[in-house]
Design a protein around this motif. Structure first.
Motif, short mmCIF file in Angstrom:
data_model
loop_
_atom_site.label_atom_id
_atom_site.label_comp_id
_atom_site.label_asym_id
_atom_site.label_seq_id
_atom_site.Cartn_x
_atom_site.Cartn_y
_atom_site.Cartn_z
N ILE A 240 0.86 -1.19 0.00
CA ILE A 240 0.00 0.00 0.00
C ILE A 240 0.89 1.24 0.00
CG2 ILE A 240 -1.86 1.27 1.16
CD1 ILE A 240 -2.71 -1.38 2.44
N ILE A 241 0.72 2.08 -1.03
CA ILE A 241 1.57 3.26 -1.21
C ILE A 241 0.74 4.52 -1.03
CG2 ILE A 241 3.11 4.47 -2.81
CD1 ILE A 241 3.27 1.63 -4.25
N PRO A 242 1.10 5.40 -0.08
CA PRO A 242 0.38 6.67 0.09
C PRO A 242 0.80 7.68 -0.99
CG PRO A 242 1.65 6.05 2.06
CD PRO A 242 2.14 5.23 0.93
N PHE A 243 -0.18 8.42 -1.55
CA PHE A 243 0.09 9.56 -2.43
C PHE A 243 -0.03 10.81 -1.56
CE2 PHE A 243 -1.02 7.83 -6.93
CZ PHE A 243 -0.15 6.78 -6.72
N LEU A 244 1.04 11.62 -1.54
CA LEU A 244 1.10 12.75 -0.61
C LEU A 244 0.81 14.08 -1.31
CD1 LEU A 244 4.36 11.69 1.28
CD2 LEU A 244 2.01 10.98 1.74
N ASN A 245 0.13 15.00 -0.59
CA ASN A 245 -0.09 16.34 -1.12
C ASN A 245 1.11 17.23 -0.83
OD1 ASN A 245 -0.30 17.06 1.59
ND2 ASN A 245 -2.54 17.10 1.57
N GLU A 246 0.98 18.54 -1.14
CA GLU A 246 2.11 19.46 -0.97
C GLU A 246 2.51 19.64 0.49
OE1 GLU A 246 -1.80 21.58 -1.13
OE2 GLU A 246 -0.74 20.20 -2.47
N LEU A 247 1.61 19.24 1.41
CA LEU A 247 1.92 19.32 2.84
C LEU A 247 2.53 18.02 3.36
CD1 LEU A 247 -1.37 21.10 4.05
CD2 LEU A 247 0.86 22.16 3.63
N GLY A 248 2.72 17.06 2.45
CA GLY A 248 3.29 15.77 2.86
C GLY A 248 2.28 14.85 3.53
N LYS A 249 0.97 15.16 3.35
CA LYS A 249 -0.08 14.34 3.95
C LYS A 249 -0.74 13.47 2.88
CE LYS A 249 0.27 16.32 8.04
NZ LYS A 249 0.76 15.56 9.19
#
Length: 506
Positions: A240-249
């Motif tokens: 399972i790979i998280p996709f992060l936004n510009e805030l690293g969340k």
């Protein structure tokens, strides 16, 4: 208005218009790539920007067909449509890929404007261009990257089980492989919580740790047992790979899985069979131990009778026997004695299976020195003995003492006929275990038979050569097995043997 004054006004207006046209031409020449051709495409004019980008001098361009910069990139139909448009007096707009004098390629955003005569027929064309080479190069790189991504996605979709969820676990996308294994349709899955396939097999802590990992932006890898729509279960090896936004969340997760159901079922079947086999072996061992104990115990009574009567014959009737009779009586007594030792060994072997380990810290050097004295106290042979400073170990003292007595007895026995017999006892630490060794320079054995030495009644020498029951080394193996260690031996015929046993460091 007087004619002279009117003429001056027209002249001023004309000058103003010419000035304005000149300014426009200057602006275009400075900002754009400009060329003028006649109606056949022969170059009549090329500005500095045209010469700069094409890398031809003006002299090399004037009078040449415009195809001098043709790159061959565009199909004939494309060029035909371009000429058809401008030949009909219409403006053509588009992007062209051209070739400079040095063979390099450049792209231009192009507008071709026909200049028409009084019959509305083009007599020349003005091509105004803007250099878009960098933009096209960026587009090509982007297109190539998108193609590569598309190829990866295709490969992933074809080979793996893929799902995408938002940060709350709501399913946003599933591929065909996901639908196939879960037995849900895509419409039944999109918008649902991912728990729709939860089998409830995994403990809450397991699932909690999974979510903590991905919620913190880290990749999670593991094996999951899921439940399909029809209630059947399947196993998947999951990343399972998280996709992060510009805030690293994380804003979404992509789960890539591989079906390992057959492998897990095979593992479960192997575990079941292993458990059954262990239970069966345990049962058979217990039965064998009980049988051995019973037989050994029951043999004692007739053996005592044989020994008793042989002793009576020797004491009361010895004078009546001739030499042969006395020899035969001695054979009976010796074999009865050997039988007694064998029964004792079998009883010890049988009892060992029932004995629980009473572990304590053992100073192995002291134990080994005492065992040496015990074994050699009645021998007349002079041995050279070397006992190293041995590693201490936590084990059952009485059983390890038996191991040392048996191995030392073995070394003493098989080196007794050697001139200058030597025995050496060592230990060394090896990856979580202590390995002890007892070596001698006696009769030895061929290495290919080394594995047979530790079986019950397995002997490589006849009783006439070296006495023994064939149980001593089997007892050693059983004791060491009971401690979770290993036994093995190396030897060379007539050059000695070396017996090893390892005990785990607890």
């Amino acid at each position: 208005m007087p004619t002279k004054q009117k003429s001056i006004t027209v002249e001023e207006s004309l000058k103003k218009s010419l000035k304005e046209v000149s300014d426009y031409k200057y602006a275009i020449d400075e900002s754009s790539i400009v060329a003028i051709t006649d109606q056949k495409g022969i170059i009549l004019h090329a500005n500095d920007n045209f010469c700069k980008i094409s890398k031809y001098s003006r002299k090399e361009l004037i009078g040449q067909d415009h195809r001098i910069i043709n790159s061959g990139h565009h199909p004939k139909e494309f060029i035909r449509n371009l000429w058809h448009t401008i030949a009909n007096g219409k403006i053509w707009r588009g992007e062209l890929k051209n070739k400079a004098k040095d063979g390099t390629i450049y792209w231009v955003d192009t507008t071709i404007v026909p200049f028409l005569n009084e019959e509305k027929k083009p007599y020349q064309y003005v091509a105004i261009r803007a250099d878009i080479t960098e933009r096209k190069r960026t587009e090509e790189i982007l297109e190539s990257s998108l193609k590569e991504i598309s190829d990866y996605k295709y490969a992933l979709d074809e080979s793996s089980i893929v799902a995408i969820t938002d940060q709350k676990g709501i399913i946003k996308y599933v591929n065909n492989n996901f639908c196939k294994i879960s037995k849900y349709s895509s419409s039944e899955l999109i918008g649902q919580d991912h728990r729709i396939i939860n089998s409830a097999y995994h403990p809450k802590d397991f699932i909690r740790n999974l979510w903590i990992t991905i919620a913190n932006g880290k990749i999670w890898r593991g094996e999951l047992k899921n439940k399909a729509k029809d209630g059947t279960y399947y196993w998947v090896d999951t990343t399972i790979i998280p996709f992060l936004n510009e805030l690293g969340k994380p804003y979404q997760y992509i789960a890539i899985r591989a079906d390992i159901t057959m492998r897990k079922e095979a593992e479960e079947e192997n575990l079941r069979l292993k458990f059954e086999l262990e239970e069966r072996v345990k049962q058979r061992t217990e039965e064998l131990e009980a049988f051995s104990y019973s037989i050994s115990h029951d043999l004692r009574a007739p053996l005592r009778a044989i020994n008793g009567y042989a002793k009576m014959l020797e004491e009361d009737y010895n004078d009546l026997f001739d030499i042969e009779g006395k020899r035969l009586l001695n054979v009976v007594q010796e074999n009865a004695k050997r039988m007694g030792v064998l029964i004792d060994d079998l009883l010890a072997f049988a009892r060992l299976g029932r004995k629980k380990l009473a572990k304590s810290n053992i100073k192995m050097t002291e134990l080994t020195e005492a065992a040496w004295i015990e074994v050699t106290k009645s021998t007349t042979t002079k041995y050279t003995i070397k006992i190293d400073q041995l590693h201490s170990i936590v084990a059952d003292r009485s059983l390890i003492n038996q191991v040392m007595i048996n191995l030392i007895s073995n070394a003493v026995k098989y080196s007794s006929k050697t001139k200058g017999p030597k025995i050496e006892i060592k230990s060394e630490k090896e990856s979580g275990s202590i390995v002890y060794s007892v070596s001698d320079n006696g009769a030895g054995f061929e290495n290919e038979y080394g594995n047979k030495l530790f079986g019950v009644f397995q002997r490589l020498h006849s009783p006439d050569e070296f006495e023994g029951t064939g149980v001593g080394l089997a007892l050693v193996k059983r004791i060491i097995d009971k401690h979770g260690g290993k036994v093995w031996a190396k030897g060379e015929l007539n050059k000695g043997a070396k017996f090893y046993f390892s005990l785990p460091i607890r």
